[in-house]
Design a protein around this motif. Structure first.
Motif, PDB file in Angstrom:
ATOM      1  N   GLY A  25     -15.117 -82.152  45.983  1.00  0.00           N
ATOM      2  CA  GLY A  25     -16.568 -82.137  46.104  1.00  0.00           C
ATOM      3  C   GLY A  25     -17.142 -80.733  46.080  1.00  0.00           C
ATOM      4  N   VAL A  26     -16.432 -79.793  46.698  1.00  0.00           N
ATOM      5  CA  VAL A  26     -16.886 -78.394  46.701  1.00  0.00           C
ATOM      6  C   VAL A  26     -16.939 -77.848  45.276  1.00  0.00           C
ATOM      7  CG1 VAL A  26     -16.312 -76.033  47.403  1.00  0.00           C
ATOM      8  CG2 VAL A  26     -16.077 -77.907  49.052  1.00  0.00           C
ATOM      9  N   VAL A  27     -15.889 -78.090  44.498  1.00  0.00           N
ATOM     10  CA  VAL A  27     -15.844 -77.632  43.105  1.00  0.00           C
ATOM     11  C   VAL A  27     -16.981 -78.276  42.305  1.00  0.00           C
ATOM     12  CG1 VAL A  27     -14.492 -77.623  40.980  1.00  0.00           C
ATOM     13  CG2 VAL A  27     -13.360 -77.220  43.178  1.00  0.00           C
ATOM     14  N   ALA A  28     -17.137 -79.591  42.477  1.00  0.00           N
ATOM     15  CA  ALA A  28     -18.185 -80.308  41.753  1.00  0.00           C
ATOM     16  C   ALA A  28     -19.569 -79.820  42.151  1.00  0.00           C
ATOM     17  CB  ALA A  28     -18.055 -81.803  42.014  1.00  0.00           C
ATOM     18  N   LYS A  29     -19.731 -79.470  43.404  1.00  0.00           N
ATOM     19  CA  LYS A  29     -21.027 -78.971  43.890  1.00  0.00           C
ATOM     20  C   LYS A  29     -21.464 -77.734  43.120  1.00  0.00           C
ATOM     21  CE  LYS A  29     -22.780 -76.116  47.568  1.00  0.00           C
ATOM     22  NZ  LYS A  29     -22.735 -75.699  48.980  1.00  0.00           N
ATOM     23  N   PHE A  30     -20.556 -76.796  42.931  1.00  0.00           N
ATOM     24  CA  PHE A  30     -20.915 -75.558  42.233  1.00  0.00           C
ATOM     25  C   PHE A  30     -21.094 -75.788  40.733  1.00  0.00           C
ATOM     26  CE2 PHE A  30     -19.014 -73.682  46.114  1.00  0.00           C
ATOM     27  CZ  PHE A  30     -20.094 -72.909  46.494  1.00  0.00           C
ATOM     28  N   ASN A  33     -24.411 -77.711  40.606  1.00  0.00           N
ATOM     29  CA  ASN A  33     -25.528 -77.046  41.291  1.00  0.00           C
ATOM     30  C   ASN A  33     -26.311 -78.021  42.169  1.00  0.00           C
ATOM     31  OD1 ASN A  33     -27.246 -74.950  42.042  1.00  0.00           O
ATOM     32  ND2 ASN A  33     -28.665 -75.346  40.340  1.00  0.00           N
ATOM     33  N   CYS A  34     -25.594 -78.665  43.089  1.00  0.00           N
ATOM     34  CA  CYS A  34     -26.231 -79.648  43.967  1.00  0.00           C
ATOM     35  C   CYS A  34     -25.720 -79.472  45.397  1.00  0.00           C
ATOM     36  CB  CYS A  34     -25.950 -81.061  43.473  1.00  0.00           C
ATOM     37  SG  CYS A  34     -24.196 -81.495  43.456  1.00  0.00           S
ATOM     38  N   LYS A  35     -26.191 -80.314  46.269  1.00  0.00           N
ATOM     39  CA  LYS A  35     -25.796 -80.236  47.671  1.00  0.00           C
ATOM     40  C   LYS A  35     -24.601 -81.144  47.950  1.00  0.00           C
ATOM     41  CE  LYS A  35     -30.305 -78.769  49.310  1.00  0.00           C
ATOM     42  NZ  LYS A  35     -31.431 -79.022  50.254  1.00  0.00           N
ATOM     43  N   LEU A  36     -23.916 -80.845  49.069  1.00  0.00           N
ATOM     44  CA  LEU A  36     -22.684 -81.566  49.400  1.00  0.00           C
ATOM     45  C   LEU A  36     -22.723 -82.066  50.836  1.00  0.00           C
ATOM     46  CD1 LEU A  36     -19.688 -82.373  48.790  1.00  0.00           C
ATOM     47  CD2 LEU A  36     -19.049 -80.084  49.615  1.00  0.00           C
ATOM     48  N   ILE A  37     -22.407 -83.336  50.998  1.00  0.00           N
ATOM     49  CA  ILE A  37     -22.203 -83.927  52.325  1.00  0.00           C
ATOM     50  C   ILE A  37     -20.740 -84.328  52.430  1.00  0.00           C
ATOM     51  CG2 ILE A  37     -22.780 -85.823  53.887  1.00  0.00           C
ATOM     52  CD1 ILE A  37     -25.511 -85.992  52.509  1.00  0.00           C
ATOM     53  N   VAL A  38     -20.098 -83.910  53.507  1.00  0.00           N
ATOM     54  CA  VAL A  38     -18.693 -84.247  53.727  1.00  0.00           C
ATOM     55  C   VAL A  38     -18.604 -85.217  54.900  1.00  0.00           C
ATOM     56  CG1 VAL A  38     -16.413 -83.390  54.357  1.00  0.00           C
ATOM     57  CG2 VAL A  38     -17.852 -82.064  52.807  1.00  0.00           C
ATOM     58  N   GLY A  39     -17.999 -86.365  54.658  1.00  0.00           N
ATOM     59  CA  GLY A  39     -17.828 -87.367  55.709  1.00  0.00           C
ATOM     60  C   GLY A  39     -16.518 -87.177  56.446  1.00  0.00           C
ATOM     61  N   SER A  77     -20.311 -77.109  52.637  1.00  0.00           N
ATOM     62  CA  SER A  77     -21.165 -78.299  52.683  1.00  0.00           C
ATOM     63  C   SER A  77     -22.519 -77.960  53.305  1.00  0.00           C
ATOM     64  CB  SER A  77     -20.491 -79.401  53.500  1.00  0.00           C
ATOM     65  OG  SER A  77     -20.441 -79.040  54.876  1.00  0.00           O
ATOM     66  N   GLU A  78     -23.522 -78.755  52.947  1.00  0.00           N
ATOM     67  CA  GLU A  78     -24.834 -78.634  53.586  1.00  0.00           C
ATOM     68  C   GLU A  78     -24.968 -79.605  54.748  1.00  0.00           C
ATOM     69  OE1 GLU A  78     -24.982 -76.279  50.371  1.00  0.00           O
ATOM     70  OE2 GLU A  78     -24.646 -78.441  50.104  1.00  0.00           O
ATOM     71  N   GLY A  79     -24.167 -80.660  54.739  1.00  0.00           N
ATOM     72  CA  GLY A  79     -24.244 -81.654  55.796  1.00  0.00           C
ATOM     73  C   GLY A  79     -22.899 -82.289  56.079  1.00  0.00           C
ATOM     74  N   ILE A  80     -22.749 -82.796  57.292  1.00  0.00           N
ATOM     75  CA  ILE A  80     -21.518 -83.470  57.702  1.00  0.00           C
ATOM     76  C   ILE A  80     -21.889 -84.839  58.269  1.00  0.00           C
ATOM     77  CG2 ILE A  80     -19.525 -83.410  59.255  1.00  0.00           C
ATOM     78  CD1 ILE A  80     -19.694 -80.347  59.159  1.00  0.00           C
ATOM     79  N   TYR A  81     -21.198 -85.847  57.785  1.00  0.00           N
ATOM     80  CA  TYR A  81     -21.476 -87.227  58.177  1.00  0.00           C
ATOM     81  C   TYR A  81     -20.353 -87.721  59.087  1.00  0.00           C
ATOM     82  CZ  TYR A  81     -21.103 -92.319  57.319  1.00  0.00           C
ATOM     83  OH  TYR A  81     -20.936 -93.663  57.434  1.00  0.00           O
ATOM     84  N   LEU A  82     -20.699 -88.078  60.323  1.00  0.00           N
ATOM     85  CA  LEU A  82     -19.729 -88.556  61.309  1.00  0.00           C
ATOM     86  C   LEU A  82     -20.002 -90.011  61.661  1.00  0.00           C
ATOM     87  CD1 LEU A  82     -19.818 -85.531  63.819  1.00  0.00           C
ATOM     88  CD2 LEU A  82     -18.221 -85.881  61.930  1.00  0.00           C
ATOM     89  N   LEU A  83     -18.974 -90.699  62.117  1.00  0.00           N
ATOM     90  CA  LEU A  83     -19.110 -92.097  62.507  1.00  0.00           C
ATOM     91  C   LEU A  83     -19.495 -92.264  63.968  1.00  0.00           C
ATOM     92  CD1 LEU A  83     -16.008 -93.618  60.677  1.00  0.00           C
ATOM     93  CD2 LEU A  83     -18.383 -93.578  59.904  1.00  0.00           C
ATOM     94  N   PHE A  94     -17.724 -73.388  63.697  1.00  0.00           N
ATOM     95  CA  PHE A  94     -18.686 -72.955  62.676  1.00  0.00           C
ATOM     96  C   PHE A  94     -19.391 -74.139  62.008  1.00  0.00           C
ATOM     97  CE2 PHE A  94     -15.021 -73.771  59.963  1.00  0.00           C
ATOM     98  CZ  PHE A  94     -15.602 -74.305  58.815  1.00  0.00           C
ATOM     99  N   ALA A  95     -18.713 -75.299  62.001  1.00  0.00           N
ATOM    100  CA  ALA A  95     -19.273 -76.464  61.318  1.00  0.00           C
ATOM    101  C   ALA A  95     -20.358 -77.159  62.135  1.00  0.00           C
ATOM    102  CB  ALA A  95     -18.163 -77.465  60.996  1.00  0.00           C
ATOM    103  N   ARG A  96     -20.426 -76.878  63.425  1.00  0.00           N
ATOM    104  CA  ARG A  96     -21.397 -77.559  64.277  1.00  0.00           C
ATOM    105  C   ARG A  96     -22.827 -77.099  64.009  1.00  0.00           C
ATOM    106  NH1 ARG A  96     -17.818 -76.923  69.826  1.00  0.00           N
ATOM    107  NH2 ARG A  96     -15.866 -77.645  68.861  1.00  0.00           N
ATOM    108  N   GLY A  97     -22.969 -75.995  63.279  1.00  0.00           N
ATOM    109  CA  GLY A  97     -24.298 -75.525  62.925  1.00  0.00           C
ATOM    110  C   GLY A  97     -24.850 -76.172  61.666  1.00  0.00           C
ATOM    111  N   LYS A  98     -24.033 -76.953  60.988  1.00  0.00           N
ATOM    112  CA  LYS A  98     -24.485 -77.672  59.794  1.00  0.00           C
ATOM    113  C   LYS A  98     -25.389 -78.840  60.204  1.00  0.00           C
ATOM    114  CE  LYS A  98     -21.551 -75.518  56.879  1.00  0.00           C
ATOM    115  NZ  LYS A  98     -21.912 -74.844  55.620  1.00  0.00           N
TER     116      LYS A  98
END
Length: 301
Positions: A25-30, A33-39, A77-83, A94-98
């Motif tokens: 997803g990181v590679v595809a994001k660049f 040229n879009c945003k990335l959410i990682v679950g 990533s710009e966002g993180i999706y948690l259950l 560092f990820a908690r600031g996303k």
């Protein structure tokens, strides 16, 4: 990816785990040229690595790989999706600031409405488990508990999942009783019938995220007995719609099974509460609303 880039404007990529699909997803994001959410579909612990029987060197290589790829995915990533909110503290600092989004996984809970409305307690009380792999899901503990009480309540045990019989034989777990049924994975419509005839559902895992199979069992109106790991306690309100126990504790699991199996009124009441909790907090409709809110917040669709 380049074909997609030519044919459409991609606003966001969503990857459902940070270890394998996240780096892609990181590679595809660049490139797009879009945003990335990682679950993140688990509690973020490394329990799974300790359960599987592998040599220490191989485990350590896996541990390093998991940590590096996870950090890489979160970093870009710009966002993180948690259950579950329970998993926030397991994120790297560092990820908690996303931007963090918390909601359950999609389960077609409406699909099980007819199971709930038409269920009945059969003469043979069937205890149902669905999942794999054998060790990680604690199936050995369930089989041992079943063997402790199988002659008291006229029970059967249905175990649905990949290679469960082969793994049980390899681990030398006593499971030669004809009342223990090992069943291969199946489609939703067939699995629904197992939920319909089940007396209760048991998930004795060593580690979990927020298990979809528990949501399916709850949507079917079943009492739940689950290990107190991951976000299981978000779904199972101890003493209300089921019971929680310490993973691997065969004695506690046996006691809880006895409690549910010996009291049909309690089992029915807990099953009704399961259905109520799903409809009010974890329905497919609520998932779609939360998913849309996540996209609105991140990219303003």
């Amino acid at each position: 990816i380049m074909v997609i880039r030519k044919e459409a404007k991609i606003d966001c990529i969503i990857c459902y785990d940070p270890i394998f699909t996240g780096p892609i997803g990181v590679v595809a994001k660049f490139l797009l040229n879009c945003k990335l959410i990682v679950g993140v579909s688990t509690d973020g612990s490394e329990t799974a690595l300790n359960i599987f029987k592998e040599n220490l060197f191989r485990k350590e290589i896996k541990r390093i790989f998991y940590r590096v790829t996870t950090a890489f995915s979160f970093m870009f990533s710009e966002g993180i999706y948690l259950l579950s909110k329970k998993f926030i503290n397991n994120l790297p600092r560092f990820a908690r600031g996303k931007k963090i989004f918390v909601f359950h996984d999609y389960v077609p809970t409406h699909y099980y409405e007819d199971v709930f409305s038409s269920q009945q307690i059969s003469e043979t009380k069937d205890v149902l488990f669905v999942g794999s792999p054998f060790n990680l899901k604690g199936v050995d503990a369930l089989i041992k508990s079943f063997n402790n009480i199988k002659d008291v309540y006229g029970l059967s045990l249905s175990l649905v999942g990949h290679r469960l019989k082969e793994d049980a034989d390899r681990e030398r777990v006593v499971c030669d009783d004809k009342r223990i049924n090992f069943i291969s994975p199946m489609t939703y419509d067939k699995l629904k019938e197992y939920f319909r005839k089940a007396y209760c559902f048991v998930l004795p895992s060593w580690t979990e995220g927020l298990p979809r199979v528990v949501l399916e069992a709850m949507a079917s109106g079943k009492p739940i007995i689950a290990s107190d790991v991951g976000a299981n306690s978000d779904l199972v309100k101890d003493g209300v719609n089921g019971f929680l126990f310490k993973p691997g504790d065969v004695n506690s699991l046996t006691v809880l099974l006895r409690k549910v199996l010996s009291d049909e009124a309690l089992a029915r009441s807990m099953g009704e509460k399961s259905r109520e909790i799903v409809v009010q907090e974890f329905s497919s409709k609520i998932y779609c609303e939360k998913f849309k809110q996540m996209l609105d917040d991140l990219i303003g669709v």
